[in-house]
Design an enzyme around this catalytic site. Structure first.
Site, PDB file in Angstrom:
ATOM      1  N   HIS A 114       0.873  -1.171   0.000  1.00 38.16           N
ATOM      2  CA  HIS A 114       0.000   0.000   0.000  1.00 38.16           C
ATOM      3  C   HIS A 114       0.919   1.233   0.000  1.00 38.16           C
ATOM      4  O   HIS A 114       2.042   1.185   0.494  1.00 38.16           O
ATOM      5  CB  HIS A 114      -0.842  -0.040   1.282  1.00 38.16           C
ATOM      6  CG  HIS A 114      -1.921   0.981   1.364  1.00 38.16           C
ATOM      7  ND1 HIS A 114      -1.680   2.287   1.717  1.00 38.16           N
ATOM      8  CD2 HIS A 114      -3.261   0.889   1.164  1.00 38.16           C
ATOM      9  CE1 HIS A 114      -2.830   2.959   1.727  1.00 38.16           C
ATOM     10  NE2 HIS A 114      -3.800   2.138   1.384  1.00 38.16           N
ATOM     11  N   ASP A 191       3.197  -4.517   7.394  1.00 36.67           N
ATOM     12  CA  ASP A 191       1.925  -3.794   7.368  1.00 36.67           C
ATOM     13  C   ASP A 191       0.820  -4.835   7.548  1.00 36.67           C
ATOM     14  O   ASP A 191       0.527  -5.606   6.634  1.00 36.67           O
ATOM     15  CB  ASP A 191       1.798  -3.062   6.023  1.00 36.67           C
ATOM     16  CG  ASP A 191       0.410  -2.483   5.797  1.00 36.67           C
ATOM     17  OD1 ASP A 191      -0.435  -2.547   6.722  1.00 36.67           O
ATOM     18  OD2 ASP A 191       0.167  -1.963   4.693  1.00 36.67           O
ATOM     19  N   GLN A 194      -4.419  -5.447   6.607  1.00 38.80           N
ATOM     20  CA  GLN A 194      -5.419  -6.325   5.986  1.00 38.80           C
ATOM     21  C   GLN A 194      -5.475  -7.711   6.631  1.00 38.80           C
ATOM     22  O   GLN A 194      -6.295  -8.531   6.232  1.00 38.80           O
ATOM     23  CB  GLN A 194      -5.132  -6.470   4.478  1.00 38.80           C
ATOM     24  CG  GLN A 194      -5.249  -5.174   3.712  1.00 38.80           C
ATOM     25  CD  GLN A 194      -6.662  -4.596   3.734  1.00 38.80           C
ATOM     26  OE1 GLN A 194      -7.639  -5.317   3.946  1.00 38.80           O
ATOM     27  NE2 GLN A 194      -6.779  -3.291   3.523  1.00 38.80           N
ATOM     28  N   LYS A 217     -10.068  -0.716  10.175  1.00 37.42           N
ATOM     29  CA  LYS A 217     -10.232  -1.914   9.339  1.00 37.42           C
ATOM     30  C   LYS A 217     -10.485  -3.155  10.197  1.00 37.42           C
ATOM     31  O   LYS A 217     -10.754  -4.230   9.679  1.00 37.42           O
ATOM     32  CB  LYS A 217      -8.987  -2.131   8.474  1.00 37.42           C
ATOM     33  CG  LYS A 217      -8.722  -1.007   7.469  1.00 37.42           C
ATOM     34  CD  LYS A 217      -7.576  -1.370   6.566  1.00 37.42           C
ATOM     35  CE  LYS A 217      -6.968  -0.175   5.848  1.00 37.42           C
ATOM     36  NZ  LYS A 217      -7.877   0.546   4.987  1.00 37.42           N
ATOM     37  N   CYS A 357      -4.705   2.669  -3.700  1.00 36.28           N
ATOM     38  CA  CYS A 357      -3.446   3.150  -3.111  1.00 36.28           C
ATOM     39  C   CYS A 357      -2.332   2.118  -3.312  1.00 36.28           C
ATOM     40  O   CYS A 357      -1.539   1.857  -2.394  1.00 36.28           O
ATOM     41  CB  CYS A 357      -3.606   3.474  -1.627  1.00 36.28           C
ATOM     42  SG  CYS A 357      -4.759   4.807  -1.301  1.00 36.28           S
TER      43      CYS A 357
END
Lengths: 400, 134
Positions: A114, A191, A194, A217, A357
């Site tokens: 991202h 990261d 997700q 999220k 993104c």
């Protein structure tokens, strides 16, 4: 299971509403909304500053939230930094680690990143003069680890990858990446935005050195994120921001940093949001994790199966269910993703169209116009998928 | 389903095709980073006005249709006239002003969809940027 979960989300009671944009922002359970409101009604105060009753309650709530996040990540509270979001967390790590980088050093990011993960390093490359290398992706939208040794070399100081792609849904092989990074003495920054929404995560066991995720999220409030770091690494990391609450001592001649995690929480932290996030993670942890995974994967397969059957539809991402989260991207020949997303919205189906993104990935896969992304969550059900597929078929007819 | 927004006229305009000018006097490229629309407008100038225009667009139907209209209207325009046209399109979308010329009526159904306004405005903005100011 899904109906019980859906009942916890007030917005999902709207008739004819099908929310498949959870990778951008998950919906929030009513208990989280209530927890944030209750905190502001009964314990609204700054933290680590006051001696009055509300301050005491706020301190307890904030510390309690940190402990909850620590449990979720199988970590200790002093390894949990509350931030304004995942983007801020990733910028904090990048700035902190880049302090000692310069020409001759290498940093590895990935095509699956991202923008929040790769742009900080791109900016720092220009400032510091280190070499930025890109891990490639396979045509299936997974990180290509086939020639890892040629990308991650002894000059590498940091490897930054997503735990799961926000476009293809592919889950990265963190164990392999950690082995390669650590063999070179590099730090592995992950990261996790997700991945966390789909169940408990143990970043230390996965080999990560730093792990970031966003509250919004993960069924939590907006304006809150988490940075986890190994205690010994946080202890050596410089803060991005300085100000109230992050100092040890201050004089006219200078100041010292507080110990982690407070060192990284300059200013008034997002107290109510942290409380809400803790309730969200407790709620998520309380679900049967295996059943949740099975439910999400069954729906993902149903969605993939429906898409494969449609003429002109190309799925962008893994073809199977192995190592993936329920995030499904696709393109439709002759139809722009934004037009499709618009037409789906008119049928009550919320998806996302665009580059998500993730321009470096779009360029790598030749997807200049982006994709449509349907992202599922714990509350998704079969009707969401069925109606999405039906609406998509109609949208394609309108556009052709 | 959205027959107003994705009517035959929009699709006809969007499908009209585009071409770039290889010997342009000036060009301008604009991106919409949120949706990914990209447009390049080329102009050949004569006496401060557009003599010939070309464009290349990668974008949604609305962006392609808007690019076709902008290119159709551009010949004879100077920078000020192109700016006025941009203001007219913006007013049509944001202030509920009437269409200043017939083709613009095709975008009236876009009004309630604020997130799509930029899809329509991008080509008109690119035209303004491409035409040298006097």
């Amino acid at each position: 299971m899904s109906q019980t979960i859906r009942d916890a989300f007030p917005v999902l009671t709207r008739p004819g509403f099908h929310y498949l944009d959870s990778a951008a922002m998950a919906q929030v359970p009513g208990i989280v909304v209530e927890a944030v409101a209750a905190h502001d009604r009964t314990a609204r105060s700054n933290v680590r500053r006051g001696l009055h009753e509300l301050a005491r309650r706020a301190d307890e709530a904030y510390d309690g939230a940190r402990a909850t996040v620590a449990r979720f990540l199988n970590a200790t509270p002093d390894e949990i930094v509350f931030t304004g979001g995942c983007t801020l967390a990733l910028n904090m790590v990048a700035r902190g680690l880049a302090k000692d980088l310069g020409p001759g050093d290498q940093v590895v990011v990935s095509r699956l990143d991202h923008h929040s993960a790769c742009l900080p390093w791109m900016e720092l490359r220009d400032e510091k003069g280190f070499e930025l290398r890109w891990l490639p992706v396979t045509p299936e939208g997974r990180l290509d680890l086939s020639d890892l040794a040629s990308v991650i070399t002894p000059a590498c100081k940091v490897v930054s990858v997503p735990h799961a792609s926000n476009v293809t849904g592919a889950v990265s092989d963190l164990a392999k990446l950690a082995e390669a990074a650590h063999a070179c003495g590099a730090k592995l920054v992950v990261d996790g935005a997700q991945m966390v929404p789909h169940g408990r995560v143990d970043p230390r066991a996965l080999g990560a050195d730093f792990y970031a995720f966003a509250g919004h999220k993960a069924y939590g409030p907006t304006g809150i994120g988490v940075l986890w770091g190994r205690a010994e690494l946080l202890a050596g990391l410089a803060p991005l921001l300085v100000g109230g609450g992050m100092v040890g001592s201050v004089s006219e001649d200078g100041f010292t940093w507080a110990e982690p995690p407070h060192r990284f929480e300059a200013g008034t932290p997002p107290v109510a949001q942290a409380v809400g996030l803790a309730v969200a993670l407790d709620w998520l942890s309380g679900l049967d994790q295996a059943a949740l995974h099975q439910q999400e994967m069954a729906l993902t397969w149903h969605l993939l199966d429906g898409l494969w059957a449609m003429e002109g539809v190309r799925v962008i991402g893994p073809m199977g269910l192995e190592a993936r989260v329920p995030v499904v991207s696709f393109t439709v020949e002759g139809a722009h993703p934004h037009d499709l997303a618009h037409l789906l919205a008119e049928r009550g189906v919320a998806v996302r169209g665009g580059a998500h993104c993730a321009r470096p990935l779009m360029l790598a896969l030749g997807l200049e116009e982006g994709t449509v992304r349907a992202s599922l969550a714990a509350y998704s059900d079969r009707a969401d998928v069925d109606i999405t597929l039906a609406a998509l078929a109609e949208a394609i007819k309108v556009l052709r | 389903m959205s027959s107003d927004l994705y009517g035959e006229r929009i699709k006809e305009l969007a499908g009209a095709g585009s071409h770039r000018l290889h010997d342009a006097d000036a060009s301008a490229r604009l991106d919409n980073p949120l949706c990914g629309d990209t447009i390049v407008v080329d102009v050949m100038m004569a006496d401060g006005k557009v003599a010939e225009v070309g464009h290349g667009v990668k974008g949604c139907l609305l962006c392609k249709a808007a690019a076709a209209i902008a290119s159709h209207q551009a010949p004879g325009m100077d920078h000020a006239a192109a700016t006025r046209m941009l203001e007219q399109v913006s007013a049509l979308l944001k202030s509920r002003a009437g269409p200043e010329f017939p083709d613009l009526a095709v975008f009236v159904p876009v009004r309630p969809h604020k997130s799509r306004h930029d899809c329509v405005l991008l080509p008109f903005k690119a035209l303004v940027k491409a035409i040298p100011a006097a």
